[in-house]
Scaffold this motif. Structure first.
Motif, PDB file in Angstrom:
ATOM      1  N   VAL A 238      -0.532  19.357  -7.485  1.00 18.70           N
ATOM      2  CA  VAL A 238       0.342  20.495  -7.141  1.00 18.70           C
ATOM      3  C   VAL A 238      -0.240  21.296  -5.975  1.00 18.70           C
ATOM      4  CG1 VAL A 238       1.067  22.783  -7.957  1.00 18.70           C
ATOM      5  CG2 VAL A 238       1.491  20.756  -9.373  1.00 18.70           C
ATOM      6  N   LEU A 239      -1.569  21.455  -5.975  1.00 17.48           N
ATOM      7  CA  LEU A 239      -2.195  22.356  -4.998  1.00 17.48           C
ATOM      8  C   LEU A 239      -2.381  21.732  -3.618  1.00 17.48           C
ATOM      9  CD1 LEU A 239      -4.791  24.095  -7.323  1.00 17.48           C
ATOM     10  CD2 LEU A 239      -2.625  25.012  -6.465  1.00 17.48           C
ATOM     11  N   VAL A 240      -2.357  20.401  -3.523  1.00 12.19           N
ATOM     12  CA  VAL A 240      -2.636  19.744  -2.229  1.00 12.19           C
ATOM     13  C   VAL A 240      -1.766  20.278  -1.085  1.00 12.19           C
ATOM     14  CG1 VAL A 240      -2.441  17.534  -0.995  1.00 12.19           C
ATOM     15  CG2 VAL A 240      -3.639  17.636  -3.190  1.00 12.19           C
ATOM     16  N   THR A 243      -3.142  23.121   0.957  1.00 13.28           N
ATOM     17  CA  THR A 243      -4.441  22.980   1.620  1.00 13.28           C
ATOM     18  C   THR A 243      -4.224  22.445   3.031  1.00 13.28           C
ATOM     19  OG1 THR A 243      -4.748  20.673   0.963  1.00 13.28           O
ATOM     20  CG2 THR A 243      -5.473  22.353  -0.605  1.00 13.28           C
ATOM     21  N   PRO A 244      -5.251  22.522   3.899  1.00 16.70           N
ATOM     22  CA  PRO A 244      -5.100  21.938   5.241  1.00 16.70           C
ATOM     23  C   PRO A 244      -4.693  20.466   5.190  1.00 16.70           C
ATOM     24  CG  PRO A 244      -7.073  23.299   5.150  1.00 16.70           C
ATOM     25  CD  PRO A 244      -6.539  23.240   3.746  1.00 16.70           C
ATOM     26  N   ALA A 245      -5.224  19.698   4.236  1.00 17.63           N
ATOM     27  CA  ALA A 245      -4.876  18.279   4.142  1.00 17.63           C
ATOM     28  C   ALA A 245      -3.391  18.087   3.851  1.00 17.63           C
ATOM     29  CB  ALA A 245      -5.711  17.607   3.059  1.00 17.63           C
ATOM     30  N   GLY A 246      -2.774  19.080   3.232  1.00 13.57           N
ATOM     31  CA  GLY A 246      -1.355  18.987   2.898  1.00 13.57           C
ATOM     32  C   GLY A 246      -0.455  19.006   4.117  1.00 13.57           C
ATOM     33  N   ARG A 247      -0.987  19.493   5.248  1.00 10.79           N
ATOM     34  CA  ARG A 247      -0.185  19.517   6.476  1.00 10.79           C
ATOM     35  C   ARG A 247       0.240  18.124   6.902  1.00 10.79           C
ATOM     36  NH1 ARG A 247      -1.235  24.329   9.811  1.00 10.79           N
ATOM     37  NH2 ARG A 247      -0.608  23.087  11.597  1.00 10.79           N
ATOM     38  N   THR A 253       0.054  12.279   2.212  1.00 12.52           N
ATOM     39  CA  THR A 253      -0.747  12.725   1.059  1.00 12.52           C
ATOM     40  C   THR A 253      -0.598  11.789  -0.139  1.00 12.52           C
ATOM     41  OG1 THR A 253       1.002  14.196   0.291  1.00 12.52           O
ATOM     42  CG2 THR A 253      -0.684  15.155   1.721  1.00 12.52           C
ATOM     43  N   ILE A 254       0.561  11.155  -0.290  1.00 20.02           N
ATOM     44  CA  ILE A 254       0.732  10.269  -1.453  1.00 20.02           C
ATOM     45  C   ILE A 254      -0.302   9.148  -1.468  1.00 20.02           C
ATOM     46  CG2 ILE A 254       3.163  10.695  -1.978  1.00 20.02           C
ATOM     47  CD1 ILE A 254       3.887   8.220  -0.311  1.00 20.02           C
ATOM     48  N   PHE A 255      -0.809   8.761  -0.291  1.00 16.65           N
ATOM     49  CA  PHE A 255      -1.800   7.672  -0.254  1.00 16.65           C
ATOM     50  C   PHE A 255      -3.078   8.057  -1.005  1.00 16.65           C
ATOM     51  CE2 PHE A 255      -4.995   5.020   2.186  1.00 16.65           C
ATOM     52  CZ  PHE A 255      -4.574   3.799   1.685  1.00 16.65           C
ATOM     53  N   SER A 256      -3.331   9.369  -1.127  1.00 14.98           N
ATOM     54  CA  SER A 256      -4.537   9.805  -1.844  1.00 14.98           C
ATOM     55  C   SER A 256      -4.428   9.476  -3.333  1.00 14.98           C
ATOM     56  CB  SER A 256      -4.784  11.303  -1.639  1.00 14.98           C
ATOM     57  OG  SER A 256      -3.711  12.074  -2.147  1.00 14.98           O
ATOM     58  N   THR A 257      -3.224   9.248  -3.833  1.00 17.26           N
ATOM     59  CA  THR A 257      -3.084   8.785  -5.219  1.00 17.26           C
ATOM     60  C   THR A 257      -3.913   7.514  -5.404  1.00 17.26           C
ATOM     61  OG1 THR A 257      -0.808   9.603  -5.134  1.00 17.26           O
ATOM     62  CG2 THR A 257      -1.390   8.182  -6.988  1.00 17.26           C
ATOM     63  N   GLY A 281       4.636  19.674  -6.026  1.00 16.67           N
ATOM     64  CA  GLY A 281       3.990  20.676  -5.175  1.00 16.67           C
ATOM     65  C   GLY A 281       4.592  20.700  -3.774  1.00 16.67           C
ATOM     66  N   HIS A 282       4.809  19.524  -3.186  1.00 17.63           N
ATOM     67  CA  HIS A 282       5.449  19.481  -1.857  1.00 17.63           C
ATOM     68  C   HIS A 282       6.850  20.083  -1.924  1.00 17.63           C
ATOM     69  CE1 HIS A 282       2.770  17.515   0.990  1.00 17.63           C
ATOM     70  NE2 HIS A 282       2.422  16.634   0.089  1.00 17.63           N
TER      71      HIS A 282
END
Lengths: 351, 351
Positions: A238-240, A243-247, A253-257, A281-282
């Motif tokens: 939810v929080l990603v 964060t800066p990485a969420g940009r 970001t889904i690849f971080s799964t 979160g997105h």
């Protein structure tokens, strides 16, 4: 027989793409009986009619309708029938054209379309809504849930401090699901009148299912949600987006799964929860951007939908600072009841 | 026989998840022969070994390797063998641990892992790269393409004006595909030394396929791309992320693929092109945000990948103001050649 006729005030159908729910409603909209059938608009039974019987391609609707509520109608022939959802789409029984936003909520009930069954029964069909913004947005069925949720608001109570400051109140109604809708409603307290001003669609639920079932992200995941036990993984996702990485956006970001699995930080069940949190979160982060741009400051957020999903969205909304959250139940049947009143179908009954 | 032995300098394997490509390379890395086999790491043939033959679970790799290049090795037994891609993953033939960023490009070739086949042949396996940022990022195989693309840059030419201003140059290498990678490389001209500093992954290709094949968005679309004829629809999608409506993010904007169909603005083929443009546009827009945050100002963008896809990305990059774009061919085989040189496997040959 006579008793049933007295009791049944309205037959109300929630007829979507994949299922049909029929409600027999009594005085004040109380649910007397509920039937769930698998015959959504895209899943109707095949009906073979005798030759020259004038098949208009709608026989599947007639058949499903008879199965859903034929006996109710015979027992209470004067009860009106109302239906909402994809049944009013171009692929439905009768197209009920979209109404454009902004719109006063009362106007929806006064713009029902009708279809006559072979037995002469009139079925009133609720129109969907369209917002002709840069990217057009549509809903069918959710407008009814919005009306149901609004009918449960306690307008008679002493106004809150926030409400005192504004004669108008902004309410955000969230309908999480396969296609989440977020509906911005403005309520004028003097007139007890509500307007639907904007809405947004997020395909979060359907994208989540497609990613889990049909991409590499699902590899090693359990095949269904594990009752949301792993709050830590969900909340981490939810929080990603804030964060800066969420940009990098959701396509990245889904690849971080997967990579958080490769680095041993998340197990399969945790990856599933994390991805759920990440997508929601997105959605919530983008929603906040949109609301800020439209200067919509909701004093209340009302959620309508599956209970477990509402719990997830409540966690996510709180993480993004929206904490005046209520969950409204029975929104569909209450909305159909309200629409029937607004349409004058229940003139003899008390709302 | 003798002639073939003289010619073969290196046997180079591009061994990914779904396929295996084997190159027989001659002097200066010239491709003498290429074989494509369907035996990716996740699609190896099942091999039944005789009992007590010491099956280590790697028989599928041995079999595929023999089919791919056994005859080449017998004809040129002294030619070294190098392999890149998922063959070096935990599920591969031999794990070649990830190297961490930032990394000097030359170091990759000096850190190869090895596996010995049953016949005593040594296979050198290229490591993948990991960036341990807030959301970890990994690649396997693409590092080889990056090295191949860099080897084609003309460092001997007169420096451009932009290059004169900086002794260091920033280059962005894009590898569009199922999982697009964008790799930020810094080149120090004095030392003719390159460092890979950051990279980003976007699951654009895989998400596009999942949306077309497994969500409502694909309904009414043709089942494959229509040769990208409908540039107008593609470009329309590309531009959405930079409009106010684009702030809603990709989970929301993708729904317009459907609504622009409902309102009659796009036909099925147009919807497919629009969705492709929309996703690539979101990728490029987010990439620009990330580059700006890292103050990376690429003087050149080099694309490596499928030709038709590179055309799409070139259109999208130009729409976002990145127009120093080149497309590099044969990056994989050139990268494997460069890595073999860096590893000292080709000490007798000229680079």
């Amino acid at each position: 027989m006579n008793q049933a006729r007295c009791q049944t005030q309205l037959i109300a159908l929630d007829w979507g793409t994949s299922s049909l729910r029929a409600y027999r409603l009594g005085a004040a909209g109380r649910v007397l009986e509920l039937r769930s059938l698998p015959w959504g608009v895209m899943k109707l039974p095949e009906v073979v009619l005798p030759e020259n019987s004038g098949d208009d391609g709608k026989a599947g609707f007639e058949f499903a309708f008879e199965e859903a509520c034929g006996d109710w109608i015979r027992a209470a022939p004067h009860a009106p029938v109302i239906a909402a959802g994809m049944v009013g789409s171009r692929q439905g029984w009768r197209e009920a054209p979209y109404l454009s936003l902004p719109i006063a909520v009362d106007r929806i009930g006064s713009t029902l379309s009708t279809v006559h069954t072979r037995n002469g029964q009139i079925v009133h069909i609720v129109p969907g809504l369209i917002e002709n913004s840069a990217l057009p947005n549509v809903m069918r069925g959710e407008e009814t849930q919005v009306i149901g949720a609004l009918s449960m608001l306690d307008f008679g109570k002493t106004p809150s401090r926030a409400e005192q400051q504004n004669e108008q109140n902004e309410i955000l109604i969230g309908l999480p699901g396969s296609h989440s809708k977020w509906v911005q409603v403005r309520i004028q307290h003097r007139e007890v009148q509500s307007h639907i001003e904007h809405f947004h669609t997020f395909m979060t639920g359907e994208v989540y299912a497609a990613l889990c079932e049909h991409t590499i992200l699902g590899r090693g995941m359990p095949t269904s949600d594990v009752n949301g036990d792993d709050h830590a993984a969900f909340d981490r996702g939810v929080l990603v987006p804030q964060t800066p990485a969420g940009r990098a956006g959701v396509l990245s970001t889904i690849f971080s799964t997967r990579t958080l699995g490769l680095t041993g930080e998340l197990d399969g069940a945790g990856q599933r929860e994390y991805l759920s949190g990440l997508l929601i979160g997105h959605e919530v982060a983008a929603l906040q951007d949109l609301l800020a741009e439209q200067r919509h400051r909701p004093v209340r957020v009302i959620l309508v939908g599956d209970a477990a999903l509402c719990v997830r969205y409540t966690r996510a909304l709180r993480a993004y600072g929206l904490d005046q959250i209520e969950v409204a139940g029975q929104a569909t049947e209450r909305g159909l009841w309200q629409l029937a009143i607004a349409a004058g179908l229940l003139s003899c009954t008390q709302p």
